[in-house]
Design a protein around this motif. Structure first.
Motif, short mmCIF file in Angstrom:
data_model
loop_
_atom_site.label_atom_id
_atom_site.label_comp_id
_atom_site.label_asym_id
_atom_site.label_seq_id
_atom_site.Cartn_x
_atom_site.Cartn_y
_atom_site.Cartn_z
N MET A 170 19.17 10.87 -7.41
CA MET A 170 19.13 9.41 -7.34
C MET A 170 18.23 8.95 -6.19
N ALA A 171 18.29 9.67 -5.07
CA ALA A 171 17.42 9.32 -3.95
C ALA A 171 15.96 9.53 -4.33
N ARG A 172 15.67 10.63 -4.99
CA ARG A 172 14.28 10.88 -5.39
C ARG A 172 13.79 9.79 -6.33
N ARG A 173 14.63 9.40 -7.27
CA ARG A 173 14.24 8.35 -8.21
C ARG A 173 14.00 7.03 -7.49
N ASN A 174 14.90 6.68 -6.57
CA ASN A 174 14.77 5.40 -5.87
C ASN A 174 13.57 5.39 -4.93
N VAL A 175 13.29 6.51 -4.29
CA VAL A 175 12.11 6.57 -3.43
C VAL A 175 10.85 6.38 -4.25
N ARG A 176 10.79 6.99 -5.42
CA ARG A 176 9.61 6.81 -6.29
C ARG A 176 9.51 5.37 -6.77
N THR A 177 10.66 4.76 -7.08
CA THR A 177 10.64 3.35 -7.50
C THR A 177 10.10 2.47 -6.39
N ALA A 178 10.55 2.71 -5.17
CA ALA A 178 10.08 1.93 -4.03
C ALA A 178 8.57 2.08 -3.85
N GLU A 179 8.07 3.29 -4.03
CA GLU A 179 6.64 3.51 -3.90
C GLU A 179 5.87 2.76 -4.97
N ARG A 180 6.37 2.79 -6.21
CA ARG A 180 5.68 2.07 -7.30
C ARG A 180 5.68 0.56 -7.04
N MET A 181 6.73 0.06 -6.39
CA MET A 181 6.83 -1.37 -6.14
C MET A 181 6.11 -1.80 -4.87
N GLY A 182 5.49 -0.84 -4.19
CA GLY A 182 4.69 -1.18 -3.02
C GLY A 182 5.46 -1.32 -1.72
N VAL A 183 6.66 -0.77 -1.64
CA VAL A 183 7.43 -0.83 -0.40
C VAL A 183 6.72 0.00 0.67
N GLN A 184 6.61 -0.56 1.87
CA GLN A 184 6.03 0.12 3.02
C GLN A 184 7.11 0.35 4.05
N ALA A 185 7.24 1.59 4.54
CA ALA A 185 8.28 1.91 5.51
C ALA A 185 7.72 2.82 6.58
N GLY A 186 8.12 2.58 7.82
CA GLY A 186 7.68 3.40 8.94
C GLY A 186 8.01 2.72 10.25
N ARG A 187 7.54 3.31 11.34
CA ARG A 187 7.78 2.72 12.66
C ARG A 187 7.21 1.30 12.69
N ASP A 188 7.97 0.42 13.34
CA ASP A 188 7.61 -1.00 13.33
C ASP A 188 8.14 -1.61 14.60
N ASP A 189 7.29 -2.28 15.36
CA ASP A 189 7.68 -2.86 16.66
C ASP A 189 8.31 -4.24 16.54
N ASP A 190 8.53 -4.70 15.34
CA ASP A 190 9.09 -6.05 15.14
C ASP A 190 10.60 -6.01 15.39
N PHE A 191 11.00 -6.10 16.64
CA PHE A 191 12.42 -6.03 16.98
C PHE A 191 13.19 -7.20 16.39
N GLU A 192 12.55 -8.36 16.29
CA GLU A 192 13.23 -9.53 15.72
C GLU A 192 13.64 -9.28 14.29
N ALA A 193 12.76 -8.62 13.52
CA ALA A 193 13.10 -8.32 12.12
C ALA A 193 14.27 -7.34 12.06
N PHE A 194 14.22 -6.31 12.90
CA PHE A 194 15.36 -5.38 12.95
C PHE A 194 16.63 -6.11 13.32
N TRP A 195 16.56 -6.98 14.32
CA TRP A 195 17.76 -7.66 14.82
C TRP A 195 18.35 -8.56 13.73
N ASP A 196 17.52 -9.24 12.97
CA ASP A 196 18.01 -10.09 11.88
C ASP A 196 18.76 -9.25 10.85
#
Length: 367
Positions: A170-196
């Motif tokens: 299920m995780a493999r399927r969902n990760v592939r779905t996220a990639e197809r939908m253009g989800v971007q994930a990684g280190r991000d300095d936007d603390f405000e977004a994390f805090w929200d």
């Protein structure tokens, strides 16, 4: 064997020892103590040496005043040691550095107790797990932990392809779905977004949180002296939908805080916005990021001690289990320094039950 506690005030020299120990945790690093200082704790750092002068460990002790004249000492996921066999020998030096007002020392040795790797939840037997945990380590007696006692670890030493193949289907399927939908994930300095995201998750699940200054203090200190503190975000069409706060030192990174939110924006097409599987992308890419930065162990930090499908924590457990099935326990032990230690621990349990009931409607702990 005699051990000695030698207080140290050099953050980098202290962190180097913590990072080098076979049994260690980012929570024994300097940055975590500075975060706890914001909450009213007083951190003290020691190098542990033997009679030959060899350094065999390090310990960050946090002194907390409960009421005037009553303190407790706490080593969060510590001490860092060459071997768990050293722990009983720390009792004598701990008694020497303790004040008359210190009631007990709580330690959480970073020595994971293995309990198996289930393919599904039906094979998880938490009562059997608990039976494997020693009731004492020398003069240290089994007690309640402050940090989550039950967690999941992931070994990042395999190749990326091997790690992906090891995920639940299920995780493999969902990760592939996220990639197809253009989800971007990684280190991000936007603390405000994390805090929200973090605040929204805590409000939804009635989890509670420390003051913002606590997290900011760890971020401010975490990237100094050889450690790291960072946030990872998962975004779809620019909006952050899942994220986490990590503290890392040595070979381990720990996912301490985080959450996810629903995407309430109007759909770009059609009559319903599709689920972009941002949380799955967050977990996967945070694992890849940790591997890229040289960490061999990823600590998912906290799954339930008791399985209850009605609780938010059960859903978190199922999510994390999709990315690794390596469950372990990190039990706590108390060294009693005063005859008042035992009644004090009982009183603190009553107080915690009251606060849980008042804030969350149940006396049960979050995990």
């Amino acid at each position: 064997m005699r051990l000695h506690l030698n207080e140290i005030h050099d953050p980098r020299a202290y962190n180097e020892v913590v990072a080098a120990m076979p049994l260690s945790s980012p929570l024994q690093g300097w940055a975590y103590g500075e975060g706890r200082r914001v909450l009213g704790y007083h951190p003290m750092r020691f190098l542990i040496t033997d009679d030959r002068g060899s350094t065999v460990g390090a310990m960050q002790l946090l002194r907390q005043q409960l009421v005037p004249g009553v303190n407790v000492l706490y080593a969060a996921r510590g001490p860092a040691l060459e071997s768990l066999d050293l722990l009983p020998h720390l009792a004598a030096p701990l008694r020497k550095v303790a004040r008359p007002t210190d009631m007990y020392v709580k330690v959480e040795p970073p020595n994971p107790i293995e309990v198996g790797r289930p393919e599904d939840l039906s094979t998880v037997d938490l009562a059997a797990d608990q039976a494997t945990i020693p009731a004492r380590v020398g003069p240290f007696l089994r007690s309640e932990t402050e940090q989550p006692e039950h967690t999941i670890l992931a070994d990042l030493s395999a190749s990326e392809d091997e790690l992906f193949a090891g995920l639940h289907k299920m995780a493999r399927r969902n990760v592939r779905t996220a990639e197809r939908m253009g989800v971007q994930a990684g280190r991000d300095d936007d603390f405000e977004a994390f805090w929200d995201i973090f605040q929204a998750t805590n409000a939804r699940a009635k989890l509670g949180a420390f003051p913002r200054a606590y997290y900011e203090a760890m971020l401010a200190n975490g990237n100094d002296y050889g450690g790291e503190a960072y946030t990872v975000l998962s975004r779809h069409e620019g909006k952050a939908l899942a994220g986490g706060f990590f503290l890392a030192l040595g070979d381990t990174t720990a996912y301490l805080y985080g959450g996810s939110i629903r995407d309430e924006r109007p759909p770009t097409e059609g009559d319903k916005r599709k689920d972009a599987k941002a949380p799955d992308a967050f977990y996967w890419h945070s694992m890849l990021d940790a591997k890229e930065h040289g960490y061999s162990t990823y600590d998912f930090w906290g799954i339930p001690r008791v399985l209850d499908e009605s609780k938010h924590s059960f859903g978190v457990f199922k999510m994390k289990l999709k990315f690794s099935t390596h469950r372990v326990w990190f039990p706590a032990y108390d060294l009693r320094l005063s005859p008042l230690a035992q009644p004090l621990t009982k009183a603190l349990r009553v107080r915690r039950n009251y606060l849980n009931k008042r804030s969350r409607g149940t006396t049960d702990d979050i995990l």
